[in-house]
Write an enzyme that holds these catalytic residues in place. Structure first.
Site, PDB file in Angstrom:
ATOM      1  CG  ASN A   1      -1.838   1.156   1.327  1.00 22.42           C
ATOM      2  OD1 ASN A   1      -1.448   2.300   1.098  1.00 22.42           O
ATOM      3  ND2 ASN A   1      -3.079   0.894   1.692  1.00 22.42           N
TER       4      ASN A   1
ATOM      5  CE  LYS B   1      -1.528   0.048   6.004  1.00 23.31           C
ATOM      6  NZ  LYS B   1      -2.063  -1.279   6.417  1.00 23.31           N
TER       7      LYS B   1
ATOM      8  CG  ASP C   1      -5.099  -5.941  10.586  1.00 20.87           C
ATOM      9  OD1 ASP C   1      -5.286  -5.491   9.438  1.00 20.87           O
ATOM     10  OD2 ASP C   1      -5.945  -6.626  11.184  1.00 20.87           O
TER      11      ASP C   1
ATOM     12  N   GLY D   1      -8.729   5.142   2.599  1.00 19.50           N
ATOM     13  CA  GLY D   1      -9.654   4.341   3.393  1.00 19.50           C
ATOM     14  C   GLY D   1     -10.827   5.164   3.907  1.00 19.50           C
TER      15      GLY D   1
ATOM     16  CG  ASP E   1      -7.760   8.754   6.463  1.00 14.53           C
ATOM     17  OD1 ASP E   1      -7.905   8.297   7.615  1.00 14.53           O
ATOM     18  OD2 ASP E   1      -6.687   8.700   5.840  1.00 14.53           O
TER      19      ASP E   1
END
Length: 194
Positions: free
Chosen positions: A9, A12, A67, A151, A153
Site C-alpha cells: 500500500n 501506508k 493491521d 480508506g 479518512d
C-alpha cells in the site's frame, strides 16, 4: 539497518517512512517473490504478527507490519479487522466507505462514535516479536470530506477536531493517527532490538 514493511500500500508506506524516519524502510515492492499473507486473525494484533513473521522469514530481514481499521460503536466495533474488505473486495476504499455509510445512515450523530485502531508488530527472522497498539477516538460523519489520506479518512473526525482525517495535512495526521501512535510506540522497541 533495513526493515521490510509488510505492505504494498503506497499510502501506508509513505506514511510509515515519515513516522519511522530513523530507519531504512523498504516495502514489499522490493520483494516481488513474497506473496500476500492471509489475514486470518480475529484481532488486529494477530493479523499484524502473522504478516510480520511471514515477511521476516521470507526476506531474512526484520519486518514490521500493521493491521488497522475503523471500529464503529453502532456496529459493535465492526468493520474492525474486516475494514479493508468490508464490501467484499479487499482494498476497494470507495465501496467500503459507501457500505459503511449506508449501514449507519439511520444512526443519530450522537451515536456515531468510533475509533481507528492500529496494531503494529515487529518480527525478527529469529522469531522474536513485539506488538503495540494505537487508538484514535472520534466520530463517523454522514458524508465524505477531504482528499488526503485513504480508506475511511474522509468520514472520520478525530476527537477534539472538526476536520476529517482526510482534511488534515500529512504532518497533522501523523501526529495524532492511530498508526502514528502505534509506530511511535514501536520505534524505541525497534531501536532496542536492532
Amino acid at each position: 539497518m533495513r526493515i521490510v514493511l509488510a505492505t504494498r500500500n503506497a499510502g501506508k508506506i509513505a506514511e510509515l517512512r515519515r513516522i519511522l524516519s530513523g530507519f531504512e524502510i523498504v516495502g514489499l515492492e522490493e520483494f516481488p517473490e513474497i506473496g500476500d499473507v492471509k489475514e486470518t486473525g480475529l484481532t488486529f494484533a494477530e493479523n499484524a504478527l502473522l504478516k510480520a513473521h511471514a515477511v521476516a522469514q521470507q526476506s531474512g530481514l526484520p519486518a514490521v507490519a500493521d493491521d488497522s481499521g475503523l471500529c464503529v460503536d453502532a456496529l459493535n466495533g465492526m468493520p474492525g479487522v474486516f475494514s479493508a474488505r468490508w464490501s467484499g473486495t479487499h482494498g476497494d476504499d470507495k465501496a467500503n466507505l459507501n457500505l459503511l455509510l449506508a449501514q449507519i445512515s439511520d444512526v443519530p450523530d450522537e451515536h456515531r462514535g468510533g475509533s481507528f485502531v492500529c496494531a503494529a508488530a515487529l518480527a525478527l527472522p529469529s522469531g522474536v516479536e513485539r506488538v503495540v497498539e494505537g487508538v484514535l477516538p472520534g466520530t463517523v460523519i454522514g458524508a465524505p470530506r477531504g482528499s488526503n489520506g485513504f480508506g475511511y479518512d474522509p468520514i472520520f473526525v478525530p476527537e477534539g477536531d472538526a476536520r476529517t482525517t482526510a482534511e488534515l495535512t500529512a504532518d497533522e495526521k501523523d501526529a495524532i493517527s492511530h498508526r502514528g501512535r502505534a509506530f511511535r510506540a514501536l520505534s524505541p522497541i525497534v531501536a532496542e532490538l536492532l
